[in-house]
Write an enzyme that holds these catalytic residues in place. Sequence first.
Site, PDB file in Angstrom:
ATOM      1  N   GLY A  90     -30.894  12.812  14.059  1.00 22.01           N
ATOM      2  CA  GLY A  90     -31.904  11.848  13.593  1.00 22.01           C
ATOM      3  C   GLY A  90     -31.841  10.545  14.358  1.00 22.01           C
ATOM      4  O   GLY A  90     -30.937  10.305  15.169  1.00 22.01           O
ATOM      5  N   ARG A  93     -30.678   4.813  15.811  1.00 24.30           N
ATOM      6  CA  ARG A  93     -30.915   3.416  16.223  1.00 24.30           C
ATOM      7  C   ARG A  93     -32.364   3.229  16.669  1.00 24.30           C
ATOM      8  O   ARG A  93     -32.653   2.440  17.560  1.00 24.30           O
ATOM      9  CB  ARG A  93     -29.984   3.054  17.368  1.00 24.30           C
ATOM     10  CG  ARG A  93     -30.067   4.022  18.543  1.00 24.30           C
ATOM     11  CD  ARG A  93     -29.545   3.395  19.782  1.00 24.30           C
ATOM     12  NE  ARG A  93     -29.502   4.368  20.865  1.00 24.30           N
ATOM     13  CZ  ARG A  93     -29.090   4.094  22.069  1.00 24.30           C
ATOM     14  NH1 ARG A  93     -28.673   2.877  22.342  1.00 24.30           N
ATOM     15  NH2 ARG A  93     -29.085   5.000  23.013  1.00 24.30           N
ATOM     16  N   LYS A 113     -36.485   1.624  20.158  1.00 26.90           N
ATOM     17  CA  LYS A 113     -35.116   2.105  20.339  1.00 26.90           C
ATOM     18  C   LYS A 113     -34.203   0.881  20.432  1.00 26.90           C
ATOM     19  O   LYS A 113     -34.477  -0.031  21.212  1.00 26.90           O
ATOM     20  CB  LYS A 113     -35.064   2.909  21.637  1.00 26.90           C
ATOM     21  CG  LYS A 113     -33.801   3.658  21.907  1.00 26.90           C
ATOM     22  CD  LYS A 113     -34.165   4.794  22.866  1.00 26.90           C
ATOM     23  CE  LYS A 113     -33.011   5.386  23.603  1.00 26.90           C
ATOM     24  NZ  LYS A 113     -33.505   6.444  24.517  1.00 26.90           N
ATOM     25  N   GLY A 126     -26.179   1.196  16.098  1.00 21.66           N
ATOM     26  CA  GLY A 126     -27.631   1.070  15.945  1.00 21.66           C
ATOM     27  C   GLY A 126     -28.299   0.213  16.999  1.00 21.66           C
ATOM     28  O   GLY A 126     -29.506   0.018  16.979  1.00 21.66           O
ATOM     29  N   ARG A 177     -41.431   2.208  23.159  1.00 26.10           N
ATOM     30  CA  ARG A 177     -41.977   3.273  23.997  1.00 26.10           C
ATOM     31  C   ARG A 177     -43.073   4.011  23.264  1.00 26.10           C
ATOM     32  O   ARG A 177     -43.172   3.949  22.038  1.00 26.10           O
ATOM     33  CB  ARG A 177     -40.865   4.236  24.434  1.00 26.10           C
ATOM     34  CG  ARG A 177     -40.388   5.170  23.356  1.00 26.10           C
ATOM     35  CD  ARG A 177     -39.343   6.149  23.906  1.00 26.10           C
ATOM     36  NE  ARG A 177     -38.775   6.956  22.846  1.00 26.10           N
ATOM     37  CZ  ARG A 177     -37.627   7.619  22.959  1.00 26.10           C
ATOM     38  NH1 ARG A 177     -36.919   7.572  24.068  1.00 26.10           N
ATOM     39  NH2 ARG A 177     -37.186   8.355  21.956  1.00 26.10           N
ATOM     40  N   ARG A 184     -39.420  17.267  18.312  1.00 26.94           N
ATOM     41  CA  ARG A 184     -38.491  17.875  19.262  1.00 26.94           C
ATOM     42  C   ARG A 184     -38.120  19.272  18.784  1.00 26.94           C
ATOM     43  O   ARG A 184     -38.341  19.602  17.612  1.00 26.94           O
ATOM     44  CB  ARG A 184     -37.183  17.067  19.311  1.00 26.94           C
ATOM     45  CG  ARG A 184     -37.353  15.586  19.389  1.00 26.94           C
ATOM     46  CD  ARG A 184     -36.322  14.854  18.526  1.00 26.94           C
ATOM     47  NE  ARG A 184     -36.642  13.418  18.465  1.00 26.94           N
ATOM     48  CZ  ARG A 184     -36.156  12.511  19.285  1.00 26.94           C
ATOM     49  NH1 ARG A 184     -35.260  12.848  20.184  1.00 26.94           N
ATOM     50  NH2 ARG A 184     -36.519  11.257  19.202  1.00 26.94           N
ATOM     51  N   ASP A 260     -32.279  18.229  20.884  1.00 26.47           N
ATOM     52  CA  ASP A 260     -32.938  17.070  20.278  1.00 26.47           C
ATOM     53  C   ASP A 260     -33.618  16.207  21.338  1.00 26.47           C
ATOM     54  O   ASP A 260     -34.326  15.257  20.994  1.00 26.47           O
ATOM     55  CB  ASP A 260     -31.940  16.225  19.474  1.00 26.47           C
ATOM     56  CG  ASP A 260     -30.704  15.855  20.281  1.00 26.47           C
ATOM     57  OD1 ASP A 260     -30.054  16.763  20.810  1.00 26.47           O
ATOM     58  OD2 ASP A 260     -30.401  14.656  20.383  1.00 26.47           O
ATOM     59  N   ASN A 261     -33.413  16.517  22.600  1.00 33.97           N
ATOM     60  CA  ASN A 261     -34.065  15.765  23.672  1.00 33.97           C
ATOM     61  C   ASN A 261     -35.102  16.622  24.400  1.00 33.97           C
ATOM     62  O   ASN A 261     -35.441  16.345  25.550  1.00 33.97           O
ATOM     63  CB  ASN A 261     -33.025  15.251  24.667  1.00 33.97           C
ATOM     64  CG  ASN A 261     -32.143  14.173  24.049  1.00 33.97           C
ATOM     65  OD1 ASN A 261     -32.548  13.495  23.104  1.00 33.97           O
ATOM     66  ND2 ASN A 261     -30.939  14.021  24.575  1.00 33.97           N
TER      67      ASN A 261
HETATM   68  P1  AMP Z   1     -29.136  10.696  22.604  1.00 34.59           P
HETATM   69  O1  AMP Z   1     -28.086  11.539  23.233  1.00 34.59           O
HETATM   70  O2  AMP Z   1     -29.296   9.341  23.174  1.00 34.59           O
HETATM   71  O3  AMP Z   1     -30.443  11.415  22.519  1.00 34.59           O
HETATM   72  O4  AMP Z   1     -28.674  10.417  21.095  1.00 34.59           O
HETATM   73  C1  AMP Z   1     -28.103  11.402  20.283  1.00 34.59           C
HETATM   74  C2  AMP Z   1     -27.944  10.887  18.869  1.00 34.59           C
HETATM   75  O5  AMP Z   1     -27.058   9.778  18.794  1.00 34.59           O
HETATM   76  C3  AMP Z   1     -29.231  10.446  18.205  1.00 34.59           C
HETATM   77  O6  AMP Z   1     -29.136  10.860  16.861  1.00 34.59           O
HETATM   78  C4  AMP Z   1     -29.168   8.936  18.338  1.00 34.59           C
HETATM   79  O7  AMP Z   1     -29.938   8.299  17.366  1.00 34.59           O
HETATM   80  C5  AMP Z   1     -27.691   8.674  18.146  1.00 34.59           C
HETATM   81  N1  AMP Z   1     -27.245   7.410  18.757  1.00 34.59           N
HETATM   82  C6  AMP Z   1     -27.058   7.142  20.074  1.00 34.59           C
HETATM   83  N2  AMP Z   1     -26.618   5.885  20.260  1.00 34.59           N
HETATM   84  C7  AMP Z   1     -26.516   5.314  19.030  1.00 34.59           C
HETATM   85  C8  AMP Z   1     -26.102   4.024  18.537  1.00 34.59           C
HETATM   86  N3  AMP Z   1     -25.711   3.049  19.353  1.00 34.59           N
HETATM   87  N4  AMP Z   1     -26.133   3.827  17.202  1.00 34.59           N
HETATM   88  C9  AMP Z   1     -26.536   4.785  16.358  1.00 34.59           C
HETATM   89  N5  AMP Z   1     -26.917   6.010  16.755  1.00 34.59           N
HETATM   90  C10 AMP Z   1     -26.909   6.284  18.066  1.00 34.59           C
HETATM   91 MG    MG Z   2     -32.187  11.622  22.023  1.00 37.79          MG
END
Ligand code: AMP
Ligand code: MG
Length: 486
Positions: A90, A93, A113, A126, A177, A184, A260-261
């Site tokens: 989910g 942040r 973001k 976050g 963005r 996804r 998720d991406n």
């Molecule tokens: P990503 O690999 O960037 O697509 O992120 C994977 C997951 O980690 C997603 O659920 C993001 O919301 C969470 N996430 C990444 N960085 C942070 C952060 N600094 N604080 C909270 N959640 C994060």
């Molecule tokens: Mg992501």
Amino acid sequence: MTAATEIAFENTFVRALEGLFVPWQAAPTPDARLVLLNESLARELGLDPAQLRTPEGVALLTGTTVPDSATTVAQAYAGHQFGNYSPRLGDGRALLVGELVTPDGTRRDLHLKGSGRTPFARGGDGKAPLGPMLREYVISEAMHALGVPSTRSLAVVATGEPVLRDRGPEPGAVLARTAASHLRVGTFQFAAASSAGGSRGDTATGEVDLLRRLTEYAIARHHPQASTPLEFYRAVIAAQAELIARWMQIGFVHGVMNTDNMTISGETIDYGPCAFLDAHDPSTWYSSIDSGGRYAYGNQPGIAQWNLARFGESLLGLFADSQEEAVRLATEELAGFADAYRAAHDRGYLAKIGVGTPELLADLFAVIEDQKPDHTLFFRRLSEAARGDAGPVRDLLSDSAALDPWLESWRAAGPDADAMDRVNPVYVPRNHLVEEALDAAVEGDLEPVQWLLQVLADPFTDREGYERYALPAGPDAPPFRTFCGT
Ligand code: AMP
Ligand code: MG
């Protein structure tokens, strides 16, 4: 002009898909300052750039004050990260602000973001540092200019609050963005788990319908030609086959192809540890957390197919009453990925070499995978060879004679040099240039980022005075690595 607080958002996601989000507010920003605004994108969206520069506009771009028409939510999704399943990821942040319907009738999500911790944040803070948000801005806009479906970047706002990362405190920022949507593969994995009686599953409240509601919503929003869930699956497979082929044609390495991406729309999303090839070497990867090279350049088509298999699994309950029949149908559809990818790949590479002779491709790849010339320069300089001067392209190879037999058969096929120049970029966001510009920006000098954005906005036109933007890092440059701790 109407105030930013009067911008009209729609909320079809929120209205249709209860169970897939948590209403949530952005964290306050102590001293918000607009760093970059994409004025042409703002206009495409039907927004007034001057309005976005006002304090109300900046408050919208950080989510701290949004129009009454907007409902900010953190979206729920699951996902396979580096092959391991997490049932609850989910937006940790990030927030969906709402949907904008552009003057030409297109629906685009506005998403922030770095807007603070949400219930999905787990251990994260976050927040987001300025450097990585500028990185997403620069690379997503470059992808768009290169003709690759992508989320777009509307703005980066510095929050005035430092965020702590490995390198120490860094300036915090929020990226605004837009996307065709933020649905996804992981959204479907989450809905399937709920519908199957997982964490939120409850037939009495109709949760079992979540997957069906999500599928109907995604069909209407992205693949309206699909009249059944199976046709929808086929449409997503086709969109992803096209997308990955585009990545492969420009030397793009996404770096974190977790489920998720991967979008349902077929847009590239999440520019964390991505990078561009210099040498054409399929085994190249850059991300420091991808220790096995799972997401290396040459693995991307196979990983896309793996992700699409997970997507098919999440949809099985909609394909047929019997599990066995559903698996048979899904397997048959998934088998189509390889053909669709191969067709898109070959079509794109034939355009790159300016001929219509597929027989030429195998021998070309044999040479470049062995000699590993700079990917971008190689294809761009081929058009010079088509015009009669093979010197520059031969200079990129350690054993240039190895290319000569191929050059001869290719020239005999009559390559169209001008057509080649329209598809082979001169300028891509080369890793060392991006890093150099971001380092300066974090120190307060935005000029290198502005130059880079300007060059990358028109990647196919060779311009005098911009030579260094067309060249790889020098031989003494340290090996490039990207970091996910963004
Ligand atoms: P990503 O690999 O960037 O697509 O992120 C994977 C997951 O980690 C997603 O659920 C993001 O919301 C969470 N996430 C990444 N960085 C942070 C952060 N600094 N604080 C909270 N959640 C994060
Ligand atoms: Mg992501």
